[in-house]
Design a protein around this motif. Structure first.
Motif, PDB file in Angstrom:
ATOM      1  N   THR A 111       0.586  -1.399  -0.021  1.00 54.46           N
ATOM      2  CA  THR A 111      -0.336   0.051  -0.167  1.00 54.46           C
ATOM      3  C   THR A 111       1.010   1.295  -0.117  1.00 54.46           C
ATOM      4  OG1 THR A 111      -0.088  -0.136   2.372  1.00 54.46           O
ATOM      5  CG2 THR A 111      -1.519  -1.211   1.621  1.00 54.46           C
ATOM      6  N   GLY A 112       2.543   1.636   0.457  1.00 49.82           N
ATOM      7  CA  GLY A 112       2.416   2.495   0.229  1.00 49.82           C
ATOM      8  C   GLY A 112       2.832   3.028   2.259  1.00 49.82           C
ATOM      9  N   LEU A 113       0.909   2.810   2.832  1.00 46.38           N
ATOM     10  CA  LEU A 113       1.100   3.530   3.938  1.00 46.38           C
ATOM     11  C   LEU A 113       1.926   2.818   5.415  1.00 46.38           C
ATOM     12  CD1 LEU A 113      -2.594   3.261   3.257  1.00 46.38           C
ATOM     13  CD2 LEU A 113      -1.313   5.313   3.222  1.00 46.38           C
ATOM     14  N   SER A 114       2.078   3.768   5.984  1.00 46.11           N
ATOM     15  CA  SER A 114       3.090   3.088   7.257  1.00 46.11           C
ATOM     16  C   SER A 114       2.207   2.396   8.076  1.00 46.11           C
ATOM     17  CB  SER A 114       3.346   4.492   8.271  1.00 46.11           C
ATOM     18  OG  SER A 114       2.165   5.398   8.594  1.00 46.11           O
ATOM     19  N   VAL A 115       2.645   1.888   8.814  1.00 43.08           N
ATOM     20  CA  VAL A 115       1.882   1.401  10.100  1.00 43.08           C
ATOM     21  C   VAL A 115       0.821   1.632  11.133  1.00 43.08           C
ATOM     22  CG1 VAL A 115       2.195  -0.142  12.340  1.00 43.08           C
ATOM     23  CG2 VAL A 115       4.141  -0.610  10.742  1.00 43.08           C
ATOM     24  N   ASP A 116       0.891   2.613  11.210  1.00 42.88           N
ATOM     25  CA  ASP A 116      -0.111   3.855  12.048  1.00 42.88           C
ATOM     26  C   ASP A 116      -0.997   3.836  10.582  1.00 42.88           C
ATOM     27  OD1 ASP A 116       1.593   3.629  14.557  1.00 42.88           O
ATOM     28  OD2 ASP A 116       2.883   5.423  13.887  1.00 42.88           O
ATOM     29  N   GLU A 117      -0.769   4.253   9.701  1.00 40.04           N
ATOM     30  CA  GLU A 117      -1.829   4.655   8.495  1.00 40.04           C
ATOM     31  C   GLU A 117      -2.728   3.565   8.412  1.00 40.04           C
ATOM     32  OE1 GLU A 117      -0.002   8.054   5.680  1.00 40.04           O
ATOM     33  OE2 GLU A 117       0.387   6.020   5.863  1.00 40.04           O
ATOM     34  N   ILE A 118      -2.022   2.381   8.269  1.00 39.28           N
ATOM     35  CA  ILE A 118      -3.084   1.079   8.159  1.00 39.28           C
ATOM     36  C   ILE A 118      -4.008   1.358   9.159  1.00 39.28           C
ATOM     37  CG2 ILE A 118      -2.614  -1.350   7.720  1.00 39.28           C
ATOM     38  CD1 ILE A 118       0.081  -0.923   6.546  1.00 39.28           C
ATOM     39  N   VAL A 119      -3.306   0.738  10.198  1.00 42.88           N
ATOM     40  CA  VAL A 119      -4.104   0.711  11.515  1.00 42.88           C
ATOM     41  C   VAL A 119      -5.108   0.744  11.573  1.00 42.88           C
ATOM     42  CG1 VAL A 119      -4.200   0.865  14.131  1.00 42.88           C
ATOM     43  CG2 VAL A 119      -2.105  -0.248  12.772  1.00 42.88           C
ATOM     44  N   GLU A 120      -4.672   2.821  11.495  1.00 39.66           N
ATOM     45  CA  GLU A 120      -6.006   3.786  11.336  1.00 39.66           C
ATOM     46  C   GLU A 120      -6.845   3.337  10.448  1.00 39.66           C
ATOM     47  OE1 GLU A 120      -6.911   8.524  10.709  1.00 39.66           O
ATOM     48  OE2 GLU A 120      -4.466   8.192  10.532  1.00 39.66           O
ATOM     49  N   ARG A 121      -6.443   3.285   9.286  1.00 41.09           N
ATOM     50  CA  ARG A 121      -7.374   2.896   8.021  1.00 41.09           C
ATOM     51  C   ARG A 121      -8.607   1.785   8.814  1.00 41.09           C
ATOM     52  NH1 ARG A 121      -4.333   6.588   6.586  1.00 41.09           N
ATOM     53  NH2 ARG A 121      -4.898   7.748   4.561  1.00 41.09           N
ATOM     54  N   HIS A 122      -7.913   0.572   9.403  1.00 43.11           N
ATOM     55  CA  HIS A 122      -8.387  -0.462   8.938  1.00 43.11           C
ATOM     56  C   HIS A 122      -9.323  -0.561  10.996  1.00 43.11           C
ATOM     57  CE1 HIS A 122      -8.939  -5.186  10.296  1.00 43.11           C
ATOM     58  NE2 HIS A 122      -8.768  -4.761  10.029  1.00 43.11           N
TER      59      HIS A 122
END
Length: 219
Positions: A111-122
């Motif tokens: 995705t090119g997203l950071s871990v924090d961004e993935i957690v936030e979106r999930h």
């Protein structure tokens, strides 16, 4: 048999599958829930099982007038009113990343997203339970942010633990028991999703709503 409202295909001699037209959505699932409720009252039908964007009908015996059943299914789909269920809201504490989420790095790379961004979106959406399947207690969820969609793994994992929170394509789900998986595990929960001693044995039912609550993020 292809019809304007979807596709009907045979599953052996005692079952058929109706695939709804259009893209997967809550509205379509609500129509399938209603269609299942109606079809279960038909004398030939043993069981009506909603899936993701589809409905399986199984019969007591091979139907002698299959064309009539297909026509009745077609007419019912056109006439049915979506069934809006007042499901429960279940909060699921999740530990993201680290050993509980061994494939988080793969989702990051894709995705090119950071871990924090993935957690936030999930963890942001409210996920509606569209259907149960795959294994006892497993729920198919609708509503994941498409920005974290990640293809299924080319080589499945032989065993992931019950409670594993994973992403497969545009969907996310929680494993109800230990077993193989081709999805990307990004976290874990300790909640029990299936208990044969309870009635019903599955914790979640179609129409329920699941919220992932961030308990911890391991980077």
């Amino acid at each position: 048999m292809t019809i304007e409202t979807g596709t009907i295909s045979l599953l052996g001699t005692t079952a058929l599958l109706f695939e709804a037209p259009g893209e997967l959505s809550l509205g379509t699932q609500q129509r399938l829930w209603a269609l299942a409720q109606e079809a279960e009252a038909w004398p030939e039908v043993r069981e009506a099982v909603p899936g993701m964007n589809n409905l399986m009908l199984s019969f007591m015996r091979p139907p002698s007038r299959l064309a009539e059943i297909e026509a009745r299914l077609h007419e019912a789909w056109l006439a049915v009113t979506p069934l809006a269920r007042d499901g429960r809201l279940i909060e699921l504490p999740v530990i993201y990343g680290g050993a509980p989420g061994p494939h988080m790095a793969d989702v990051v790379n894709h995705t090119g997203l950071s871990v924090d961004e993935i957690v936030e979106r999930h963890s942001a959406p409210l996920y509606h339970v569209f259907a149960l399947g795959s294994h006892p207690g497993y729920c198919y969820l609708g509503g994941m942010d498409p920005r974290i969609a990640t293809p299924r793994r080319k080589v499945p994992v032989l065993s992931i633990p019950g409670g594993a929170v994973s992403i497969g394509g545009a969907q996310t789900g929680v494993s109800a028991s230990d077993g193989p998986s081709g999805w990307n595990t990004i976290g874990s929960s300790e909640m029990c999703f299936f208990d044969p001693q309870k009635n019903p044995p599955a914790l979640l039912q179609p129409g329920d709503v699941l919220r992932f609550r961030v308990e911890k993020v391991i980077r």
